[in-house]
Design a protein around this motif. Structure first.
Motif, PDB file in Angstrom:
ATOM      1  N   ARG A  83     -11.703   9.304  -2.114  1.00 55.91           N
ATOM      2  CA  ARG A  83     -10.837   8.962  -0.984  1.00 55.91           C
ATOM      3  C   ARG A  83      -9.395   8.754  -1.414  1.00 55.91           C
ATOM      4  O   ARG A  83      -8.464   9.216  -0.757  1.00 55.91           O
ATOM      5  CB  ARG A  83     -11.357   7.698  -0.283  1.00 55.91           C
ATOM      6  N   MET A  84      -9.204   8.058  -2.524  1.00 55.51           N
ATOM      7  CA  MET A  84      -7.845   7.761  -2.978  1.00 55.51           C
ATOM      8  C   MET A  84      -7.058   9.023  -3.307  1.00 55.51           C
ATOM      9  O   MET A  84      -5.856   9.114  -3.037  1.00 55.51           O
ATOM     10  CB  MET A  84      -7.895   6.848  -4.199  1.00 55.51           C
ATOM     11  N   SER A  85      -7.734  10.014  -3.885  1.00 56.34           N
ATOM     12  CA  SER A  85      -7.018  11.212  -4.328  1.00 56.34           C
ATOM     13  C   SER A  85      -6.475  12.028  -3.164  1.00 56.34           C
ATOM     14  O   SER A  85      -5.493  12.770  -3.317  1.00 56.34           O
ATOM     15  CB  SER A  85      -7.944  12.088  -5.191  1.00 56.34           C
ATOM     16  N   CYS A 105       0.930   4.050  -2.923  1.00 58.56           N
ATOM     17  CA  CYS A 105       0.561   5.430  -2.609  1.00 58.56           C
ATOM     18  C   CYS A 105       1.711   6.391  -2.872  1.00 58.56           C
ATOM     19  O   CYS A 105       1.506   7.507  -3.371  1.00 58.56           O
ATOM     20  CB  CYS A 105       0.113   5.536  -1.156  1.00 58.56           C
ATOM     21  N   GLU A 129     -15.040   4.505  -6.289  1.00 59.16           N
ATOM     22  CA  GLU A 129     -13.889   5.377  -6.522  1.00 59.16           C
ATOM     23  C   GLU A 129     -13.692   5.651  -8.006  1.00 59.16           C
ATOM     24  O   GLU A 129     -13.397   6.782  -8.416  1.00 59.16           O
ATOM     25  CB  GLU A 129     -12.626   4.752  -5.930  1.00 59.16           C
ATOM     26  N   SER A 146     -12.308   9.269  -7.692  1.00 57.27           N
ATOM     27  CA  SER A 146     -11.417   8.837  -6.596  1.00 57.27           C
ATOM     28  C   SER A 146     -11.485   9.749  -5.369  1.00 57.27           C
ATOM     29  O   SER A 146     -10.462  10.292  -4.932  1.00 57.27           O
ATOM     30  CB  SER A 146      -9.976   8.760  -7.093  1.00 57.27           C
ATOM     31  N   GLY A 206      -7.190   7.441   2.586  1.00 53.14           N
ATOM     32  CA  GLY A 206      -7.408   6.502   1.497  1.00 53.14           C
ATOM     33  C   GLY A 206      -8.465   5.469   1.826  1.00 53.14           C
ATOM     34  O   GLY A 206      -9.369   5.703   2.623  1.00 53.14           O
ATOM     35  N   TYR A 263      -3.491   4.367   8.123  1.00 51.54           N
ATOM     36  CA  TYR A 263      -4.700   5.051   7.656  1.00 51.54           C
ATOM     37  C   TYR A 263      -4.817   6.445   8.271  1.00 51.54           C
ATOM     38  O   TYR A 263      -5.229   7.399   7.597  1.00 51.54           O
ATOM     39  CB  TYR A 263      -5.940   4.231   8.001  1.00 51.54           C
ATOM     40  N   HIS A 305       0.831  -1.206   0.000  1.00 57.69           N
ATOM     41  CA  HIS A 305       0.000   0.000   0.000  1.00 57.69           C
ATOM     42  C   HIS A 305       0.866   1.256   0.000  1.00 57.69           C
ATOM     43  O   HIS A 305       0.633   2.199  -0.777  1.00 57.69           O
ATOM     44  CB  HIS A 305      -0.899  -0.035   1.243  1.00 57.69           C
ATOM     45  N   PRO A 338      -3.422   4.198  -7.325  1.00 57.84           N
ATOM     46  CA  PRO A 338      -4.574   3.882  -6.477  1.00 57.84           C
ATOM     47  C   PRO A 338      -4.365   2.576  -5.715  1.00 57.84           C
ATOM     48  O   PRO A 338      -3.812   1.613  -6.263  1.00 57.84           O
ATOM     49  CB  PRO A 338      -5.729   3.764  -7.478  1.00 57.84           C
ATOM     50  N   SER A 339      -4.832   2.552  -4.460  1.00 60.62           N
ATOM     51  CA  SER A 339      -4.554   1.386  -3.621  1.00 60.62           C
ATOM     52  C   SER A 339      -5.661   1.172  -2.610  1.00 60.62           C
ATOM     53  O   SER A 339      -6.225   2.131  -2.068  1.00 60.62           O
ATOM     54  CB  SER A 339      -3.215   1.574  -2.894  1.00 60.62           C
ATOM     55  N   VAL A 383      -4.907  10.949  -0.639  1.00 58.11           N
ATOM     56  CA  VAL A 383      -3.664  10.361  -0.131  1.00 58.11           C
ATOM     57  C   VAL A 383      -2.451  11.189  -0.541  1.00 58.11           C
ATOM     58  O   VAL A 383      -1.524  11.393   0.248  1.00 58.11           O
ATOM     59  CB  VAL A 383      -3.535   8.905  -0.629  1.00 58.11           C
TER      60      VAL A 383
END
Length: 381
Positions: free
Chosen positions: A358-360, A283, A351, A356, A307, A302, A279, A288-289, A362
Motif C-alpha cells: 500500500r505504501m509504495s 509521503c 507492509e 510495502s 497508502g 486518502y 503524513h 513510509p507513513s 503513494v
C-alpha cells in the motif's frame, strides 16, 4: 517590493501550525518553478485588507488564496475577511490547494446548502473568473465547490505534496527503521479517549522498534504566550510532552516554521501519527507513513494519495444535548475506535514483510496528480 504588475498576492494563514508553513513553503516553490515570470507578495489572510493592500492587489495579476482547510461554511468573511465589499477587488480571486474541513468528513456531509449566504459571494467570484480555474486539495472539496456552482475547479492535491527531486525515489519500508517520527494530534486536547488511543499507538510503535530513535513532533507551540495558542491547550500538551519523555520518545517542537519540520521528518525512516501534514511531508519525501485521521482532511487525502490511513473515531457527538452533557458532566464527545494500536501494528508488520504494497503506491499517485497542479499553475494569468 517587486513590480506588482508582474506579481501574485498570496493570502496565507501561517501563525503557529507548522503544516500551514509547509503549505506556503511548498506552494511558493511550485510557483517559482512553474511561473518564473511572476513574483509573490505575502499578506495575512486573517485580517481585513487595508486600502494600501487593496491598491497593491489591484495592480497584480491575481489574488491567490493559498492552502489550508478554508472551505468552511463561513469561508467569507470569517476565514477570509478580505473586504466588506468584494467588488473592491478588481483582479481574479483563485484558490490554490484549499480544502474542506469537517469533523466526520464523510460523503453524506457534502450538501448543496453547505455554505452560508455571505460565503456564496466569494464562491460567485471564484466561478466568474473569465475561465481561470481554482484549485482544491482533495475530491471531497472538489464536489463541495462544484455542487455550490463553482465548476471551474481542478483537483490538484495539497501544494505540500510535491517535491520534484523525490519523484523518482520509490517508497521502501525497512523492517528495522532507525529513526521514527510520531506526530502528535489535536483531538486529544478535547478527548481523553483520543489521548488514551494516541498513547497506545505511540507505545506500540515504540515497542515494535526498540532499537530505533523515536521522536514526537508537536506541530503547535503550546505556551500560551507564544504564537496565539489557546490556554486550554497548554497543560494537555505539557503533560503529553512529559509522557513522551518518560516513555523513551524524544519530543520536538516543530511549530512556527517549515524548515524545522522538513529537517525532522526528512531524517525519518517512518512516520506514524495524527497530523495530515506530517503524513504529507513524509509521503512527499518518499518516506513510509501511517496516518490516523482526526477529521475529514485525512479521509480526503486518502482518496488522493492512497497508502495506509485509519479513522481515529467513528463520529463526534455534536447535538445540543451532547454539548450540554460535555459542559455539565464532562462527557467525552468522541466515539473512539478501540484497538486501533493493534491495527497499526498489523499494518506496519505486513507492509515491511510484503514489500510495502500500500505504501509504495503513494509515490505514483502523487506523481500523477502533479500533472493537475502543473496545469493549474500554468493557466494562471
Amino acid at each position: 517590493m517587486s513590480n506588482s504588475l508582474d506579481s501574485y498576492v498570496l493570502l496565507t494563514g501561517s501563525v503557529n501550525n507548522s503544516g500551514d508553513y509547509l503549505i506556503k513553503y511548498r506552494g511558493k516553490d511550485l510557483l517559482r518553478s512553474l511561473r518564473p515570470d511572476r513574483e509573490f507578495i505575502d499578506m495575512d489572510r486573517t485580517r481585513r485588507l487595508t486600502d494600501e493592500q487593496l491598491e497593491v492587489i489591484n495592480q497584480c495579476k491575481a489574488l491567490i488564496l493559498l492552502g489550508g482547510p478554508a472551505l468552511q461554511k463561513d469561508v467569507y468573511p470569517n476565514v477570509y475577511p478580505l473586504r466588506e465589499s468584494l467588488q473592491d477587488i478588481k483582479v481574479p480571486i483563485v484558490t490554490m490547494g484549499v480544502g474542506w474541513k469537517h469533523k466526520d468528513g464523510d460523503w453524506r456531509s457534502v450538501q448543496d446548502d453547505y455554505f452560508i449566504p455571505s460565503s456564496r459571494q466569494l464562491l460567485e467570484r471564484l466561478a466568474d473568473n473569465g475561465g481561470i480555474a481554482s484549485s482544491v486539495r482533495d475530491y471531497r472539496s472538489l464536489h463541495i465547490l462544484m455542487r455550490a456552482g463553482v465548476e471551474n475547479v481542478i483537483m490538484t492535491g495539497c501544494p505540500a505534496l510535491y517535491v520534484k527531486e523525490c519523484f523518482d525515489k520509490p517508497i521502501c519500508f525497512s523492517k528495522q527503521p532507525e529513526t521514527i517520527i510520531l506526530s502528535v494530534g489535536v483531538s486529544f486536547v478535547h478527548s481523553y479517549k483520543m489521548e488514551e488511543q494516541m498513547k497506545r499507538v505511540f507505545s506500540t510503535v515504540r515497542g515494535l522498534y526498540p532499537k530505533a530513535k523515536v521522536y514526537a513532533a508537536f506541530h503547535h507551540a503550546f505556551q500560551q504566550k507564544e504564537r496565539q495558542v489557546p490556554k486550554s491547550w497548554e497543560k494537555k500538551h505539557q503533560d503529553f510532552w512529559t509522557w513522551c519523555e518518560d516513555g523513551g520518545i524524544v519530543p520536538v517542537d516543530v511549530s512556527g516554521c517549515a524548515e524545522t519540520m522538513i529537517d525532522l521528518y526528512g531524517s525519518g525512516d517512518l512516520h506514524v501519527g495524527y497530523r495530515v501534514h506530517g503524513h504529507i511531508m513524509s509521503c512527499s519525501a518518499s518516506i513510509p507513513s501511517v496516518l490516523i485521521a482526526e477529521d475529514g482532511r485525512g479521509k480526503g487525502l486518502y482518496e488522493v494519495v492512497g497508502g495506509v490511513v485509519f479513522d481515529g473515531y467513528r463520529n463526534v457527538e455534536s447535538s445540543l444535548e451532547a454539548k450540554i452533557k460535555q459542559r455539565l458532566i464532562s462527557v467525552d464527545p468522541y466515539n473512539v475506535l478501540e484497538g486501533l494500536h493493534k491495527d497499526v501494528s498489523i499494518a506496519l508488520q505486513y507492509e515491511s514483510a510484503h514489500q510495502s504494497p500500500r505504501m509504495s503506491l503513494v509515490r505514483n499517485n502523487i506523481n500523477s496528480h502533479y500533472n493537475a497542479m502543473r496545469r493549474f499553475i500554468l493557466q494562471l494569468p
